[in-house]
Design an enzyme around this catalytic site. Structure first.
Site, PDB file in Angstrom:
ATOM      1  N   GLN A  29     -62.864  50.180  25.219  1.00  0.00           N
ATOM      2  CA  GLN A  29     -62.178  49.530  24.107  1.00  0.00           C
ATOM      3  C   GLN A  29     -61.498  48.246  24.601  1.00  0.00           C
ATOM      4  O   GLN A  29     -60.636  48.286  25.478  1.00  0.00           O
ATOM      5  CB  GLN A  29     -61.126  50.479  23.521  1.00  0.00           C
ATOM      6  N   ARG A  55     -59.526  46.263  22.897  1.00  0.00           N
ATOM      7  CA  ARG A  55     -58.193  46.080  22.327  1.00  0.00           C
ATOM      8  C   ARG A  55     -57.176  46.897  23.114  1.00  0.00           C
ATOM      9  O   ARG A  55     -57.312  48.114  23.270  1.00  0.00           O
ATOM     10  CB  ARG A  55     -58.186  46.518  20.851  1.00  0.00           C
ATOM     11  N   SER A 114     -52.264  54.597   3.781  1.00  0.00           N
ATOM     12  CA  SER A 114     -53.456  54.507   2.942  1.00  0.00           C
ATOM     13  C   SER A 114     -54.349  55.733   3.129  1.00  0.00           C
ATOM     14  O   SER A 114     -54.914  56.277   2.171  1.00  0.00           O
ATOM     15  CB  SER A 114     -54.238  53.235   3.286  1.00  0.00           C
ATOM     16  N   LEU A 120     -61.975  55.962   4.466  1.00  0.00           N
ATOM     17  CA  LEU A 120     -63.055  55.515   3.587  1.00  0.00           C
ATOM     18  C   LEU A 120     -64.330  55.175   4.345  1.00  0.00           C
ATOM     19  O   LEU A 120     -65.423  55.249   3.784  1.00  0.00           O
ATOM     20  CB  LEU A 120     -62.590  54.294   2.777  1.00  0.00           C
ATOM     21  N   GLU A 174     -61.228  53.089  16.542  1.00  0.00           N
ATOM     22  CA  GLU A 174     -60.040  53.678  17.163  1.00  0.00           C
ATOM     23  C   GLU A 174     -58.787  53.512  16.296  1.00  0.00           C
ATOM     24  O   GLU A 174     -57.914  54.379  16.295  1.00  0.00           O
ATOM     25  CB  GLU A 174     -59.798  53.081  18.560  1.00  0.00           C
ATOM     26  N   ARG A 233     -64.077  41.108  14.469  1.00  0.00           N
ATOM     27  CA  ARG A 233     -62.863  41.133  13.652  1.00  0.00           C
ATOM     28  C   ARG A 233     -61.982  39.913  13.907  1.00  0.00           C
ATOM     29  O   ARG A 233     -61.131  39.577  13.105  1.00  0.00           O
ATOM     30  CB  ARG A 233     -62.063  42.414  13.934  1.00  0.00           C
TER      31      ARG A 233
END
Length: 278
Positions: A35, A37, A51, A58, A76, A113
């Site tokens: 990863q 990030r 959410s 979702l 993640e 992103r």
């Protein structure tokens, strides 16, 4: 070896509607060691967890089988937010992926992103180059980026750890980092970075300070001569192109352009860029 990062996106990210979505226990899933990030915004995670409490997850995450459990490949943030929301399960797509494919997929998904820090992007580029045995030029072509863009990010990794942390946290910008790399005396980098923070110097002010230090001229005795605006803009353009300090000196109808390099490897990098422009 990957066939190509750009073309490989369709292979790595097929239409999930054609894949089976399973409900996996969160405790059976572990984080992805590849990863890119390293910083997850707490406020953003809390917002996502709220959410998820109301609507659920979702979009399923993507995992691969590892031992008796699973390892996250993509998603993640959704995984962490689900934990915060008190969920026990999460929808997931299980794929059979090699270490290389898992790394490539995790990095590409995050790069798309465009909210990684400059240091995370630099480390991602470096990891892709090392694992896939790519040159900067090859990586730039595959990602649809310019060669200077790749070089400018990777050069940041030569900064001291303390400065890298400041850039990651947004205390210093990528522009500050690149300017600090222009110091001839590398032992001054941390001290000048601290001065930049304490005096809230912008990049232009830092560039002026670095130039003064490199010329070893006391600030109080230095005679300031305003550079022609056109030349200053051209220097800035060339600095972006070559990823290093560029100085244009003009005297009447003649002059010279100086391009600074910091190592033999940096010299070769600049020569390659010049040769590409022919």
């Amino acid at each position: 070896m990957s066939k190509g990062l750009g073309k490989g996106l369709n292979a790595l990210f097929p239409r999930e509607s054609l894949e089976k979505v399973e409900l996996l226990r969160l405790k059976s899933i572990q984080a992805n060691p590849y990863q890119p990030r390293t910083i997850f915004d707490d406020a953003s995670l809390i917002e996502l967890s709220e959410s998820i409490k109301e609507h659920g997850v979702l979009q399923p995450i993507i995992v691969r089988s590892v031992g008796t459990g699973y390892e996250i490949v993509v998603g993640e943030r959704r995984y962490r937010a689900s934990e915060l929301a008190g969920k026990k399960d999460i929808p997931a797509v299980v794929r059979e992926l090699t270490d290389e494919q898992s790394m490539e997929m995790a990095i590409l998904e995050n790069l798309q992103r465009e909210d990684l820090t400059p240091i995370e992007v630099a480390e991602a580029y470096q990891r892709l180059m090392e694992s896939l045995q790519l040159t900067q030029e090859q990586l730039a072509f595959r990602l649809g980026k310019s060669r200077p863009h790749i070089a400018n990010h990777i050069r940041l990794l030569a900064l001291p750890e303390q400065v890298l942390r400041d850039i990651s946290r947004g205390i210093l910008s990528m522009g500050h980092g690149r300017t600090l790399l222009g110091l001839k005396n590398k032992e001054q980098i941390v001290a000048i970075a601290e001065k930049t923070k304490s005096e809230h110097l912008n990049v232009r002010q830092l560039e002026k300070l670095v130039q003064q230090l490199n010329e070893d001229v006391p600030r109080e005795t230095k005679k300031t001569k305003k550079k022609d605006l056109f030349l200053a803009e051209q220097e800035s353009t060339l600095r972006e192109q070559f990823g290093t300090k560029v100085t244009i000196k003009k005297m009447k109808n003649k002059g010279k352009i100086e391009i600074e390099f910091l190592s033999d490897e940096d010299f070769e990098r600049i020569l390659e860029i010049l040769s590409d422009e022919r």
